[in-house]
Every structure is written in C-alpha cells, then in structure tokens.
Scaffold this active site. Structure first.
Site, PDB file in Angstrom:
ATOM      1  N   ARG A 129     -13.456  -8.922   1.699  1.00 49.97           N
ATOM      2  CA  ARG A 129     -12.041  -8.660   1.399  1.00 49.97           C
ATOM      3  C   ARG A 129     -11.235  -9.935   1.656  1.00 49.97           C
ATOM      4  NH1 ARG A 129      -9.997  -3.464   1.644  1.00 49.97           N
ATOM      5  NH2 ARG A 129      -8.099  -4.503   0.910  1.00 49.97           N
ATOM      6  N   ARG A 167       0.876  -1.187   0.000  1.00 50.67           N
ATOM      7  CA  ARG A 167       0.000   0.000   0.000  1.00 50.67           C
ATOM      8  C   ARG A 167       0.902   1.222   0.000  1.00 50.67           C
ATOM      9  NH1 ARG A 167      -5.250   1.217   3.687  1.00 50.67           N
ATOM     10  NH2 ARG A 167      -6.106  -0.062   2.002  1.00 50.67           N
ATOM     11  N   ASP A 209     -17.628   6.778  -0.554  1.00 45.58           N
ATOM     12  CA  ASP A 209     -16.354   6.619   0.165  1.00 45.58           C
ATOM     13  C   ASP A 209     -16.083   7.951   0.849  1.00 45.58           C
ATOM     14  OD1 ASP A 209     -13.849   5.743   1.033  1.00 45.58           O
ATOM     15  OD2 ASP A 209     -12.876   5.994  -0.917  1.00 45.58           O
ATOM     16  N   HIS A 235      -7.647   0.567  -6.255  1.00 45.31           N
ATOM     17  CA  HIS A 235      -7.773  -0.323  -5.090  1.00 45.31           C
ATOM     18  C   HIS A 235      -8.443  -1.610  -5.590  1.00 45.31           C
ATOM     19  CE1 HIS A 235      -7.899  -1.543  -1.039  1.00 45.31           C
ATOM     20  NE2 HIS A 235      -8.684  -0.629  -0.496  1.00 45.31           N
ATOM     21  N   CYS A 254     -16.432   1.176   1.228  1.00 47.40           N
ATOM     22  CA  CYS A 254     -15.244   0.348   1.484  1.00 47.40           C
ATOM     23  C   CYS A 254     -14.763   0.472   2.917  1.00 47.40           C
ATOM     24  CB  CYS A 254     -14.134   0.706   0.502  1.00 47.40           C
ATOM     25  SG  CYS A 254     -13.518   2.388   0.681  1.00 47.40           S
ATOM     26  N   GLN A 257     -10.227  -4.192  -3.246  1.00 48.53           N
ATOM     27  CA  GLN A 257     -11.510  -3.699  -2.730  1.00 48.53           C
ATOM     28  C   GLN A 257     -12.630  -3.956  -3.734  1.00 48.53           C
ATOM     29  OE1 GLN A 257     -12.146  -2.021   0.387  1.00 48.53           O
ATOM     30  NE2 GLN A 257     -14.177  -2.658  -0.296  1.00 48.53           N
TER      31      GLN A 257
HETATM   32  N1   CP Z   1     -11.200  -0.493   2.730  1.00 48.39           N
HETATM   33  C1   CP Z   1      -9.908  -0.501   3.129  1.00 48.39           C
HETATM   34  O1   CP Z   1      -8.977  -0.682   2.329  1.00 48.39           O
HETATM   35  O2   CP Z   1      -9.739  -0.356   4.466  1.00 48.39           O
HETATM   36  P1   CP Z   1      -8.364  -0.164   5.241  1.00 48.39           P
HETATM   37  O3   CP Z   1      -7.818   1.203   4.873  1.00 48.39           O
HETATM   38  O4   CP Z   1      -8.723  -0.277   6.687  1.00 48.39           O
HETATM   39  O5   CP Z   1      -7.410  -1.241   4.798  1.00 48.39           O
HETATM   40  N1  NVA Z   2     -10.263   6.518  -0.744  1.00 44.06           N
HETATM   41  C1  NVA Z   2      -9.805   6.062   0.546  1.00 44.06           C
HETATM   42  C2  NVA Z   2     -10.002   4.592   0.662  1.00 44.06           C
HETATM   43  C3  NVA Z   2      -9.562   3.991   1.976  1.00 44.06           C
HETATM   44  C4  NVA Z   2      -9.748   2.508   2.008  1.00 44.06           C
HETATM   45  C5  NVA Z   2      -8.349   6.451   0.763  1.00 44.06           C
HETATM   46  O1  NVA Z   2      -7.572   6.416  -0.208  1.00 44.06           O
HETATM   47  O2  NVA Z   2      -7.995   6.811   1.886  1.00 44.06           O
END
Ligand code: CP
Ligand code: NVA
Length: 290
Positions: free
Chosen positions: A268, A101, A203, A128, A240, A131
C-alpha cells in the site's frame, strides 16, 4: 481538471501500468526515497476507521518529503452545516491533494468535482482503487505478471471485489467469484473457483457500516487449506486486511508461505507513493527523479 484517482476504470491502463512501474522503483528505493513531494501537503479525511490507509499515506508522504493533515469527518464543518462545495474549495486553497475515505461514492465524486487539487479515493462502498493497485504490485512481485493469471475471490461481493472487477479487463486477468448466489448471480462453486487458481483472495464478510448482518451464508466460502490445495502449487493467498480469523479464512492458511498479506499491506505504501506522484505531476512533481 486535476488528476483525480477515484476509480481504476476512470484511468487509462497505460497510466496505471506506469504508476505500478514507478511503485516498483520506489519500493527498491525505500531506504533512500527521492524527495519528490517536498513542499507538498496531503489532507486526509476519514469518515470510517483505518489502520493501513491512514498510516501508509502518512508515512508515504513523509518518506518523499511531503506533509499530511489528518481530519476525522466528525471534527470538520462538513459534518455540520458546511457544504461539500465550500469544503472542497477551501481545502483546495490549503493543500496540494486530498484523500478521502467515505461510504457514498457519488458524494466523493461530487466533492472531487469541486476540488482544484487531485482527490484520491481512500475507499468507498463502491471501490478501493489504492488497495487493488497494491494487490497488483504484490502479484507482479510474487508471480512475475498479472496478465493471464486466474484470481479466485471468495466470500462477500463488496467494494474490494468490485475493484477487482474493474481491474480484470484492464490488466487482462481472469476473475472468478465464489459467493452466495443471492448476492452474486454468476457465482462459481468454491472448489471450481479454486481449481488451478494463481491467486486466492478474500475479505471480511462484514464491511464497515454493515455491522450486525448475518454471516452464516458465507461459511461455505471460507478460505480453508482444502481451497488452497485445489489452487496451483505456487498460488498465493491475499487479503486486504483487517482479518476475521475463523470466518473468511482459516488460521492454518495464514501460517503458510502462500500467505502474502504483510507484503500486500507494505505495498500500500509504495503503490500510494506512486499514485501521489502521478496525481501531483502537473503540480511540478518529478516522477522520473532518481
Ligand atoms: N486494507 C485497508 O484499507 O485497511 P484499513 O481499513 O486499515 O485502512
Ligand atoms: N470491505 C472492507 C474493506 C476494509 C479495508 C470494508 O469496506 O470494510
């Protein structure tokens, strides 16, 4: 080349569908998971916070008999002077797959190009994919199929929206985006987007790394009971997570049976077990194991 999982539209749709089919099977076997990842290790590198991604990958690997190593970006030499190439080559000698990530998708792609083991995108500023695989799994569970469905997205135009955009032509669903016009030119008005939708999804308005940005322009795009009422009777609400209540969604929406966010979060786990199995098939993982 190893089987990387970086973007949905890098991968043949038949492969994505076979991964989803396997994910449904793995969910059905969740109390007796096949030990198909025995002897395999996944390294996870996090340059941002995470609850779901971190826990679901860790638990998923362990359910299937594998191991994990969790690395915070600040703790490894990559955040000092060590190069992407050396980090990729060294990690490829220790582990069987790597999940990352990080913000910059180009950097992730470059890292993957130096790896001799599969790399999985655990979220970048562009996409993502894990997701959205979990989201499609959830839509298939709740509504039978995703083809032909209307998915209405509300709020920011971000990494999760962009992954839905990648998925829509692959899985043959209609995606309507309702967002401020300065960030998405072809935006639909909120009630038009919601009308007869099968899925209402939103989101956070402030993705990680955007802290401090103004949110007032997003307020007309909040998912309210009125938005849900304009959708089909059997429509579901998805997010998400993490959620910012009273911002992108009203608390009242979260208390209705239409809200499937915890199933989505659980999925997930199952989607990623199937992604891991596909990525590692060429390393000897038997994806057909009962
Ligand atoms: N939806 C998601 O990716 O959650 P986290 O940021 O908690 O991993
Ligand atoms: N759009 C959000 C998703 C988190 C899972 C971010 O990038 O923080």
């Amino acid at each position: 080349m190893p089987r990387h999982f970086l973007n949905l539209d890098d991968i043949n749709v038949d492969i994505l569908k076979s991964i989803l089919k396997h994910a449904h099977e793995l969910k059905a076997q969740k109390f007796e998971p096949p030990q198909i990842l025995r002897g395999h290790t996944l390294a996870m590198i996090f340059d941002k916070r995470s609850t779901r991604t971190r826990i679901s990958f860790e638990v998923g690997m362990k359910q299937l008999g594998g191991h994990t190593v969790i690395l915070n970006m600040d703790d490894i030499q990559l955040s000092g002077a060590e190069s992407l190439e050396d980090t990729a080559n060294v990690l490829s000698r220790y582990v069987d797959a790597i999940m990352i990530r990080m913000s910059d998708h180009e950097v992730l792609s470059e890292f993957a190009s130096h790896c001799s083991v599969p790399v999985i995108n655990g979220m970048t500023d562009l996409s993502h994919p894990c997701q959205i695989m979990a989201d499609i799994l959830t839509i298939e569970e709740k509504l039978g199929n995703i083809a032909g469905k209307k998915v209405a997205w509300f709020g920011d135009y971000n990494n999760v929206t962009k992954t839905f955009e990648q998925a829509a032509p692959l899985f043959d669903f209609e995606l309507v985006i309702s967002a401020p016009e300065d960030i998405y030119a072809d935006a639909a008005a909120p009630m038009d987007a919601a009308k007869d939708a099968d899925v209402i999804v939103t989101d956070t308005w402030v993705s990680m790394g955007q802290e401090g940005k103004g949110i007032d322009k997003f307020r007309p795009f909040s998912v309210t009971p009125e938005i849900m009422a304009a959708a089909k009777d059997e429509a579901i609400f998805m997010h998400c997570m993490p959620i910012h209540e009273n911002e992108e969604v009203s608390p009242a929406v979260l208390k209705t049976p239409a809200c499937v966010i915890y199933d989505e979060a659980e999925n997930r786990l199952h989607a990623q077990k199937a992604i891991l199995a596909w990525c590692l098939e060429e390393a000897g993982v038997n994806v057909a194991a009962e």
